[in-house]
Write a protein that holds these residues in place. Structure first.
Motif, PDB file in Angstrom:
ATOM      1  N   LEU A  77       0.826  -1.208   0.000  1.00 26.83           N
ATOM      2  CA  LEU A  77       0.000   0.000   0.000  1.00 26.83           C
ATOM      3  C   LEU A  77       0.860   1.258   0.000  1.00 26.83           C
ATOM      4  O   LEU A  77       0.531   2.249  -0.671  1.00 26.83           O
ATOM      5  N   PHE A  78       1.959   1.224   0.731  1.00 23.25           N
ATOM      6  CA  PHE A  78       2.842   2.392   0.752  1.00 23.25           C
ATOM      7  C   PHE A  78       3.479   2.603  -0.615  1.00 23.25           C
ATOM      8  O   PHE A  78       3.609   3.746  -1.087  1.00 23.25           O
ATOM      9  N   THR A  79       3.884   1.507  -1.269  1.00 21.63           N
ATOM     10  CA  THR A  79       4.455   1.609  -2.617  1.00 21.63           C
ATOM     11  C   THR A  79       3.444   2.202  -3.592  1.00 21.63           C
ATOM     12  O   THR A  79       3.777   3.079  -4.402  1.00 21.63           O
ATOM     13  N   LEU A  80       2.196   1.727  -3.510  1.00 19.58           N
ATOM     14  CA  LEU A  80       1.140   2.254  -4.376  1.00 19.58           C
ATOM     15  C   LEU A  80       0.895   3.732  -4.090  1.00 19.58           C
ATOM     16  O   LEU A  80       0.771   4.547  -5.018  1.00 19.58           O
ATOM     17  N   GLY A  81       0.838   4.091  -2.812  1.00 22.91           N
ATOM     18  CA  GLY A  81       0.610   5.489  -2.453  1.00 22.91           C
ATOM     19  C   GLY A  81       1.738   6.398  -2.924  1.00 22.91           C
ATOM     20  O   GLY A  81       1.491   7.525  -3.355  1.00 22.91           O
ATOM     21  N   ALA A  82       2.977   5.897  -2.853  1.00 24.60           N
ATOM     22  CA  ALA A  82       4.118   6.694  -3.311  1.00 24.60           C
ATOM     23  C   ALA A  82       4.064   6.915  -4.818  1.00 24.60           C
ATOM     24  O   ALA A  82       4.356   8.008  -5.316  1.00 24.60           O
ATOM     25  N   ILE A 115       1.036   9.964  -0.551  1.00 24.57           N
ATOM     26  CA  ILE A 115       1.547   9.889   0.816  1.00 24.57           C
ATOM     27  C   ILE A 115       1.339  11.251   1.480  1.00 24.57           C
ATOM     28  O   ILE A 115       1.512  12.302   0.851  1.00 24.57           O
ATOM     29  N   SER A 116       0.963  11.235   2.744  1.00 21.62           N
ATOM     30  CA  SER A 116       0.624  12.449   3.501  1.00 21.62           C
ATOM     31  C   SER A 116      -0.625  13.126   2.944  1.00 21.62           C
ATOM     32  O   SER A 116      -0.746  14.358   2.973  1.00 21.62           O
ATOM     33  N   THR A 117      -1.531  12.308   2.417  1.00 20.78           N
ATOM     34  CA  THR A 117      -2.841  12.829   2.007  1.00 20.78           C
ATOM     35  C   THR A 117      -3.921  12.036   2.723  1.00 20.78           C
ATOM     36  O   THR A 117      -3.761  10.842   3.002  1.00 20.78           O
ATOM     37  N   PHE A 118      -5.039  12.696   2.993  1.00 21.18           N
ATOM     38  CA  PHE A 118      -6.132  12.035   3.690  1.00 21.18           C
ATOM     39  C   PHE A 118      -6.803  10.976   2.827  1.00 21.18           C
ATOM     40  O   PHE A 118      -7.272   9.955   3.334  1.00 21.18           O
ATOM     41  N   ARG A 119      -6.880  11.194   1.504  1.00 20.51           N
ATOM     42  CA  ARG A 119      -7.621  10.268   0.644  1.00 20.51           C
ATOM     43  C   ARG A 119      -6.996   8.877   0.629  1.00 20.51           C
ATOM     44  O   ARG A 119      -7.719   7.886   0.560  1.00 20.51           O
ATOM     45  N   MET A 120      -5.672   8.800   0.737  1.00 21.83           N
ATOM     46  CA  MET A 120      -5.027   7.488   0.752  1.00 21.83           C
ATOM     47  C   MET A 120      -5.405   6.726   2.020  1.00 21.83           C
ATOM     48  O   MET A 120      -5.785   5.547   1.972  1.00 21.83           O
ATOM     49  N   LEU A 121      -5.334   7.392   3.150  1.00 24.46           N
ATOM     50  CA  LEU A 121      -5.657   6.725   4.416  1.00 24.46           C
ATOM     51  C   LEU A 121      -7.138   6.369   4.481  1.00 24.46           C
ATOM     52  O   LEU A 121      -7.498   5.293   4.978  1.00 24.46           O
ATOM     53  N   ILE A 122      -7.993   7.244   3.971  1.00 25.97           N
ATOM     54  CA  ILE A 122      -9.428   6.960   3.966  1.00 25.97           C
ATOM     55  C   ILE A 122      -9.733   5.728   3.129  1.00 25.97           C
ATOM     56  O   ILE A 122     -10.508   4.848   3.539  1.00 25.97           O
ATOM     57  N   LEU A 123      -9.116   5.616   1.950  1.00 24.19           N
ATOM     58  CA  LEU A 123      -9.337   4.450   1.090  1.00 24.19           C
ATOM     59  C   LEU A 123      -8.847   3.166   1.758  1.00 24.19           C
ATOM     60  O   LEU A 123      -9.494   2.113   1.668  1.00 24.19           O
ATOM     61  N   VAL A 124      -7.714   3.240   2.436  1.00 26.37           N
ATOM     62  CA  VAL A 124      -7.188   2.060   3.133  1.00 26.37           C
ATOM     63  C   VAL A 124      -8.129   1.650   4.263  1.00 26.37           C
ATOM     64  O   VAL A 124      -8.436   0.463   4.437  1.00 26.37           O
ATOM     65  N   ALA A 132      -1.896   5.188  10.045  1.00 28.92           N
ATOM     66  CA  ALA A 132      -1.850   6.656  10.088  1.00 28.92           C
ATOM     67  C   ALA A 132      -0.418   7.148  10.263  1.00 28.92           C
ATOM     68  O   ALA A 132      -0.015   8.168   9.674  1.00 28.92           O
ATOM     69  N   LEU A 133       0.375   6.430  11.029  1.00 27.38           N
ATOM     70  CA  LEU A 133       1.766   6.811  11.252  1.00 27.38           C
ATOM     71  C   LEU A 133       2.583   6.709   9.965  1.00 27.38           C
ATOM     72  O   LEU A 133       3.472   7.528   9.705  1.00 27.38           O
ATOM     73  N   VAL A 134       2.259   5.719   9.129  1.00 22.92           N
ATOM     74  CA  VAL A 134       3.001   5.507   7.887  1.00 22.92           C
ATOM     75  C   VAL A 134       2.554   6.464   6.791  1.00 22.92           C
ATOM     76  O   VAL A 134       3.378   7.040   6.073  1.00 22.92           O
ATOM     77  N   PHE A 135       1.242   6.658   6.657  1.00 22.47           N
ATOM     78  CA  PHE A 135       0.724   7.414   5.511  1.00 22.47           C
ATOM     79  C   PHE A 135       0.596   8.915   5.765  1.00 22.47           C
ATOM     80  O   PHE A 135       0.567   9.694   4.811  1.00 22.47           O
ATOM     81  N   LEU A 136       0.485   9.332   7.025  1.00 22.69           N
ATOM     82  CA  LEU A 136       0.373  10.757   7.331  1.00 22.69           C
ATOM     83  C   LEU A 136       1.667  11.222   7.983  1.00 22.69           C
ATOM     84  O   LEU A 136       1.784  11.283   9.208  1.00 22.69           O
ATOM     85  N   GLN A 137       2.640  11.560   7.160  1.00 24.83           N
ATOM     86  CA  GLN A 137       3.969  11.897   7.663  1.00 24.83           C
ATOM     87  C   GLN A 137       4.158  13.396   7.886  1.00 24.83           C
ATOM     88  O   GLN A 137       5.059  13.814   8.591  1.00 24.83           O
ATOM     89  N   SER A 138       3.312  14.190   7.257  1.00 23.99           N
ATOM     90  CA  SER A 138       3.414  15.642   7.416  1.00 23.99           C
ATOM     91  C   SER A 138       2.821  16.063   8.756  1.00 23.99           C
ATOM     92  O   SER A 138       1.799  15.525   9.196  1.00 23.99           O
ATOM     93  N   ASP A 139       3.453  17.030   9.418  1.00 15.08           N
ATOM     94  CA  ASP A 139       2.988  17.461  10.741  1.00 15.08           C
ATOM     95  C   ASP A 139       1.557  17.980  10.715  1.00 15.08           C
ATOM     96  O   ASP A 139       0.770  17.710  11.621  1.00 15.08           O
ATOM     97  N   GLU A 140       1.215  18.734   9.668  1.00 21.26           N
ATOM     98  CA  GLU A 140      -0.122  19.314   9.614  1.00 21.26           C
ATOM     99  C   GLU A 140      -1.187  18.296   9.213  1.00 21.26           C
ATOM    100  O   GLU A 140      -2.382  18.580   9.280  1.00 21.26           O
TER     101      GLU A 140
END
Length: 280
Positions: A128-133, A138-147, A216-224
């Protein structure tokens, strides 16, 4: 006349009650330490962690909320609510298809879908991380929501399919005789009867998505873009010497889940047992 209980039966009842008391204590004690610790000073907690706060101190809450906590809270709310809403809508429509329509391979597909419940999320992390990259998500809400949607769907479809199959066939046939289409039957007959399992699914999925950390720790890497649980993880390292601040942050994070469960608890047990008896 009531039959007298034998010593063996009394011992069994006592053992069950002791186990329930132990489990209840294991659930209550962490919450007690969290809430009382958030109302103490650092010195008071270290000197007497089990005592009640004689002079409640709210500096921990002030320190927690003045950090990036509001941003993390909004992020978690957005991701959790979006994922759960999409999951409920998709699961309800898919479950209606599995329960009502007869098509070749239906049970096989449902069985394969149910088998996905045993796949741990950590196994899917690298693909999933490879696909998101590759997608730049990566660091977008839509990726985490889909997962989240993909992980919550199997159990949701399974629970709702069992409930829909338990709805009396006579109700469905009556709607069809009156000229209702499949969608109208689903919307006007099935959904109004499905309140308990839908509310149960909402509560269960909210609890899981809100508390989820690894993805969430893997896909949301940006502080904001960090979720609340990810933020609190870093929060603990920055405030490792301020136990009241950490406890206050955890207390605030728990409140939405507690409120959600309180309002939905009347439907919770009913929803879990829904579908246990097949409709006639």
């Amino acid at each position: 006349m009531n039959k007298k209980s034998t010593p063996l039966e009394l011992a069994g009842v006592t053992a069950r009650q002791l186990i329930l008391i132990l489990i209840t204590a294991m659930a209550i004690v962490p919450g007690y330490l969290m809430i009382t610790g958030s109302l103490k000073t650092q010195e008071e907690f270290l000197n007497s962690p089990w005592s009640l706060p004689m002079n409640p101190n709210f500096q921990g809450y002030s320190a927690a909320w003045n950090d990036q906590f509001p941003t993390w809270f909004r992020n978690s709310l957005l991701v959790t609510v979006s994922a759960v809403l999409f999951t409920i809508v998709m699961a309800a429509t898919a479950a209606w298809g599995f329960a009502h329509w007869k098509w070749r391979g239906r049970d096989t597909v449902l069985g394969l879908l149910i088998s996905l419940m045993v796949v741990p999320p950590v196994v899917l992390l690298i693909p999933l991380f490879t696909l998101g990259a590759k997608l730049g998500w990566i660091s977008t809400f839509r990726m985490l929501i889909l997962v989240y949607i993909g992980l919550m769907l199997p159990f949701s479809i399974y629970l709702l399919t069992n409930f829909f199959r338990a709805i009396p066939v006579s109700l469905i046939e009556a709607a069809e005789i009156d000229g209702a289409s499949d969608f109208r039957t689903f919307r006007s007959v099935v959904l109004p009867l499905s309140g308990p399992p839908l509310i149960t699914l909402t509560i269960v999925n909210l609890l899981w998505a809100w508390n989820e950390l690894l993805l969430a720790l893997v896909f949301l890497q940006s502080d904001e873009k960090k979720s609340l649980m990810v933020g609190i993880t870093g929060f603990q390292s920055r405030y490792s010497l301020s136990i009241p601040t950490i406890m206050a942050g955890m207390t605030i994070a728990t409140l939405p889940l507690f409120i959600t469960y309180i309002f939905g608890q009347r439907y919770f047990i009913t929803g879990l047992t829904a579908g246990s008896v097949k409709g006639e």
